[in-house]
Design an enzyme around this catalytic site. Structure first.
Site, PDB file in Angstrom:
ATOM      1  N   TYR A  43      -1.536  -0.078  10.763  1.00  0.00           N
ATOM      2  CA  TYR A  43      -1.803  -0.460   9.374  1.00  0.00           C
ATOM      3  C   TYR A  43      -0.579  -0.211   8.502  1.00  0.00           C
ATOM      4  O   TYR A  43      -0.176  -1.065   7.706  1.00  0.00           O
ATOM      5  CB  TYR A  43      -2.994   0.322   8.827  1.00  0.00           C
TER       6      TYR A  43
ATOM      7  N   SER B 195       0.841  -1.192   0.000  1.00  0.00           N
ATOM      8  CA  SER B 195       0.000   0.000   0.000  1.00  0.00           C
ATOM      9  C   SER B 195       0.875   1.239   0.000  1.00  0.00           C
ATOM     10  O   SER B 195       2.020   1.216   0.469  1.00  0.00           O
ATOM     11  CB  SER B 195      -0.897   0.002   1.242  1.00  0.00           C
TER      12      SER B 195
END
Length: 308
Positions: free
Chosen positions: A175, A149
């Site tokens: 995250y 990501s």
């Protein structure tokens, strides 16, 4: 480069396992790969959602698709799923698409006591990859594609405190750490596969800013009402999942892909657009950090790395 789903080479005779295949990028990838002729195994934690996803793949993609029960937040489930896949495929797998993930969740632990995001996004996938490596080796010209990501450029990774036992838990930081772990693992895996002379490559990809269920699910952990608002707002500022899935589909199928590459959208800031080489942060290029994470992953999961 300009690359679309129509450019996927014929996948007849190849078997693919997609984790997190019940919605979003995973489901879009499963439909595309089945449509190209692949036998697609859909990794699903929830049986009802899995059946709905399977019906969609069969109707929109191709006739050769099956469900595999898989909960990446439970290592016992990961082991059962790996054994199931190896048995069903005759121990020959061609693509493992490590797509599943959770994002910015409140403080939670997996069945095995891991912080939920690192446990699901990285440790579960790491264990699954190692357990399936014999099948990938036998498949020939096989690929492991791991979804990272843009968020990997965030708050770094503390190998000595993966589960926030000594640090204050911050959902976004956790995250970011898990996505950096995905990218480090994919790169270290490819380095070791090349050193081992294996006919398997490891590639990473990211979807840019895509309107998948991931953001809405993250908001839903905090407020179901906000989650309802998040879906239409997300659609205004993101690309659709079929476009967002292109980097991982390219990584999984394009003949020109080489091991160790990182693929993302080619538009401004890697936010949108067709597949293109993506940029790694300095931390993602840290080979010593990758080696330390590799060892920590083996210690945490109790799975013997292949290759080691």
């Amino acid at each position: 480069m300009t690359w679309t789903v129509e450019a996927i080479p014929d996948q007849t005779g190849r078997t693919v396992l997609v984790t997190g295949a019940t919605s979003g990028l995973g489901l879009a990838s499963a439909v595309a790969l089945a449509g190209a002729g692949a036998r697609v195994l859909l990794g699903a934690r929830d049986a009802a959602r899995g059946k709905a996803a399977l019906q969609r793949v069969l109707s929109e993609g191709g006739p050769d698709a099956e469900l595999v029960e898989l909960d990446l937040a439970d290592l016992a489930s990961v082991r059962r799923a790996a054994a199931d896949v190896r048995e069903r495929t005759g121990d020959a797998l061609h693509v493992l698409l490590n797509n599943a993930g959770v994002m910015a969740t409140p403080p939670r632990r997996t069945v095995d006591g891991f912080e939920l995001q690192i446990g699901t996004n990285h440790l579960g996938h790491g264990a699954l990859t190692w357990l399936l490596m014999p099948a990938l080796r036998r498949g020939g010209a096989a690929r492991v594609v791991t979804l990272a990501s843009l968020a990997h450029r965030g708050g770094g990774l503390d190998v000595d405190d993966l589960h926030f036992t000594r640090r204050r838990y911050v959902a976004g930081r956790a995250y970011s750490q898990s996505k950096l772990a995905n990218l480090l693992f994919a790169t270290e895996l490819d380095r070791r596969l090349r050193a081992d002379g294996a006919d398997v490559i490891s590639v990473a990809a990211h979807p840019g800013v895509t309107g998948s269920q991931l953001f809405a699910n993250s908001v839903a952990h905090r407020s179901p009402l906000l989650a309802q608002l998040a879906v239409p707002l997300t659609k205004l500022f993101t690309q659709d999942v079929r476009t967002g899935a292109l980097p991982q589909l390219y990584a999984a199928t394009a003949p020109q892909v080489r091991g160790g590459e990182y693929i993302g959208p080619g538009g401004l800031g890697e936010l949108y657009g067709p597949p293109a080489p993506a940029r790694r942060s300095a931390a993602a290029r840290d080979e010593e950090l990758a080696r330390r994470l590799w060892r920590a992953t083996a210690d945490a999961t109790g799975v013997q790395p292949d290759p080691d």
